[in-house]
Design a protein around this motif. Sequence first.
Motif, PDB file in Angstrom:
ATOM      1  N   GLN A   4       6.567  -7.707   8.366  1.00 34.09           N
ATOM      2  CA  GLN A   4       5.383  -7.192   9.269  1.00 34.09           C
ATOM      3  C   GLN A   4       5.344  -7.739  10.549  1.00 34.09           C
ATOM      4  OE1 GLN A   4       1.853  -7.249   6.784  1.00 34.09           O
ATOM      5  NE2 GLN A   4       2.589  -5.405   5.903  1.00 34.09           N
ATOM      6  N   THR A  55      -6.427  -6.485   1.432  1.00 34.61           N
ATOM      7  CA  THR A  55      -5.595  -5.761   1.940  1.00 34.61           C
ATOM      8  C   THR A  55      -6.367  -4.470   2.305  1.00 34.61           C
ATOM      9  OG1 THR A  55      -4.447  -4.786   0.331  1.00 34.61           O
ATOM     10  CG2 THR A  55      -3.406  -6.919   1.122  1.00 34.61           C
ATOM     11  N   LEU A  93       5.264 -10.718   4.602  1.00 34.47           N
ATOM     12  CA  LEU A  93       4.494 -10.861   5.997  1.00 34.47           C
ATOM     13  C   LEU A  93       5.455 -10.858   7.147  1.00 34.47           C
ATOM     14  CD1 LEU A  93       1.356 -11.694   6.378  1.00 34.47           C
ATOM     15  CD2 LEU A  93       2.243 -13.995   6.152  1.00 34.47           C
ATOM     16  N   ASN A 135      -4.863  -0.492   3.736  1.00 31.33           N
ATOM     17  CA  ASN A 135      -3.675   0.101   3.979  1.00 31.33           C
ATOM     18  C   ASN A 135      -2.346  -0.863   4.170  1.00 31.33           C
ATOM     19  OD1 ASN A 135      -5.050   2.219   4.064  1.00 31.33           O
ATOM     20  ND2 ASN A 135      -5.417   2.354   6.110  1.00 31.33           N
ATOM     21  N   GLN A 136      -2.181  -1.834   3.137  1.00 27.87           N
ATOM     22  CA  GLN A 136      -1.148  -2.490   2.860  1.00 27.87           C
ATOM     23  C   GLN A 136      -0.920  -3.707   4.100  1.00 27.87           C
ATOM     24  OE1 GLN A 136       2.276   0.036   2.217  1.00 27.87           O
ATOM     25  NE2 GLN A 136       1.470   0.477   0.094  1.00 27.87           N
ATOM     26  N   GLN A 137      -2.165  -3.735   4.727  1.00 30.08           N
ATOM     27  CA  GLN A 137      -2.211  -5.091   5.680  1.00 30.08           C
ATOM     28  C   GLN A 137      -3.337  -5.899   5.444  1.00 30.08           C
ATOM     29  OE1 GLN A 137      -0.303  -5.362   8.889  1.00 30.08           O
ATOM     30  NE2 GLN A 137       0.692  -3.362   8.439  1.00 30.08           N
ATOM     31  N   LEU A 160      -1.123  -9.506  -0.807  1.00 27.40           N
ATOM     32  CA  LEU A 160      -0.309  -8.519  -0.073  1.00 27.40           C
ATOM     33  C   LEU A 160       1.131  -8.195  -0.714  1.00 27.40           C
ATOM     34  CD1 LEU A 160       0.475  -7.262   2.962  1.00 27.40           C
ATOM     35  CD2 LEU A 160       1.922  -9.243   3.465  1.00 27.40           C
ATOM     36  N   TYR A 175      -6.002  -8.370   5.524  1.00 25.52           N
ATOM     37  CA  TYR A 175      -7.180  -8.583   6.183  1.00 25.52           C
ATOM     38  C   TYR A 175      -7.297  -9.852   6.794  1.00 25.52           C
ATOM     39  CZ  TYR A 175     -12.068  -9.459   7.325  1.00 25.52           C
ATOM     40  OH  TYR A 175     -13.390  -9.666   8.011  1.00 25.52           O
ATOM     41  N   THR A 176      -7.168 -10.298   7.967  1.00 28.74           N
ATOM     42  CA  THR A 176      -7.223 -11.831   8.331  1.00 28.74           C
ATOM     43  C   THR A 176      -8.564 -11.863   9.086  1.00 28.74           C
ATOM     44  OG1 THR A 176      -6.210 -10.999  10.601  1.00 28.74           O
ATOM     45  CG2 THR A 176      -4.798 -11.865   8.896  1.00 28.74           C
ATOM     46  N   VAL A 216       1.471  -3.994  -1.226  1.00 27.93           N
ATOM     47  CA  VAL A 216       2.817  -3.260  -0.807  1.00 27.93           C
ATOM     48  C   VAL A 216       3.292  -2.517  -1.735  1.00 27.93           C
ATOM     49  CG1 VAL A 216       4.588  -3.469   0.839  1.00 27.93           C
ATOM     50  CG2 VAL A 216       2.594  -4.528   1.287  1.00 27.93           C
TER      51      VAL A 216
END
Length: 303
Positions: A299, A138, A296, A140-142, A110, A144-145, A114
């Motif tokens: 966010q 990731t 994190l 788009n800067q998120q 992350l 993946y969970t 970012v």
Amino acid sequence: MIYGLDIGGTKIEIAIFNQQLDLQERRRIPTPKISYSAFIDALVTLVTQADEKYCVKGIIGIGMPGIIDANGLSLSANIPCVNNKNVAHDLGKRLDRKVAIENDCRCFALSEAVDGAGKNYSNVYGAIIGTGAAGGFTINQQLYTSRQGIAGEYGHMQLPASLQQKYQLPIKACGCGLPNCFEGYISGPGILFLHQHFGGDAVDVPTLVKRWHEGDALATITFECFLDILGASFSTIVMAYDPDVIVMGGGISLIERVIERLPTHIEAHLFTNFNSPQVIQAQFGDASGGRGAAILARQLHAV
Ligand SMILES: [Zn+2]
């Protein structure tokens, strides 16, 4: 203020950032590994001291080794006292605020996505290879969970039989309980294992790299095999996520010749006419754990 708590097997580091993610300071303490109450107390103390110093109620993100499952429970070989504990919940309750938590390699990914080496790409895979091998994806800067929190554990996929036979490798037990994980061959200890498998002496990684650069025959055989296996392991990342770029961190990423040659070795394990993403070095290196944890937290509180 934003606090990124980077929790390791021996040290806990708090990295304190302003809202623009400029680092203000960092502090380290030893990790209490046996007593869970001592572990939580240590985190409370670090946060409380920071709150008092900056006269704020800072937001908190945690990066730590191991898996954090869908219920928030930890599974960590390095820090026995946190097993089956919900660290984010328990710390949040003590400090009366929401706490974000994620695996440290996912925090690394992350951080690099970012505003690190991967910031100009949409789909970024961050891979750390040092004593172990893990990473995160990731979009788009998120981050993946995933359902069980294990997406990204490419280091614990199994070495293909074709490579096993090609190099006459023994089946190696892995600490995770599975047989023959990639990690046993592509980590720092993995290279040294390969070197001895090919008849080499017990050396350290920097010595082996130096010999490789000098053209030593055995070191060359070792690194050719290493790159082949590393290429195969990264091809699983490409098959799973097809990222725009792979950002590499950890000790192995500092060997520039590995980074340069890796795409060719990834392509050897992909369909014909499909290519490897760029492989680039991480920008923040060791600082990524706390930095990613802070991102994190930011966010979590932006939602
Ligand atoms: Zn494993």
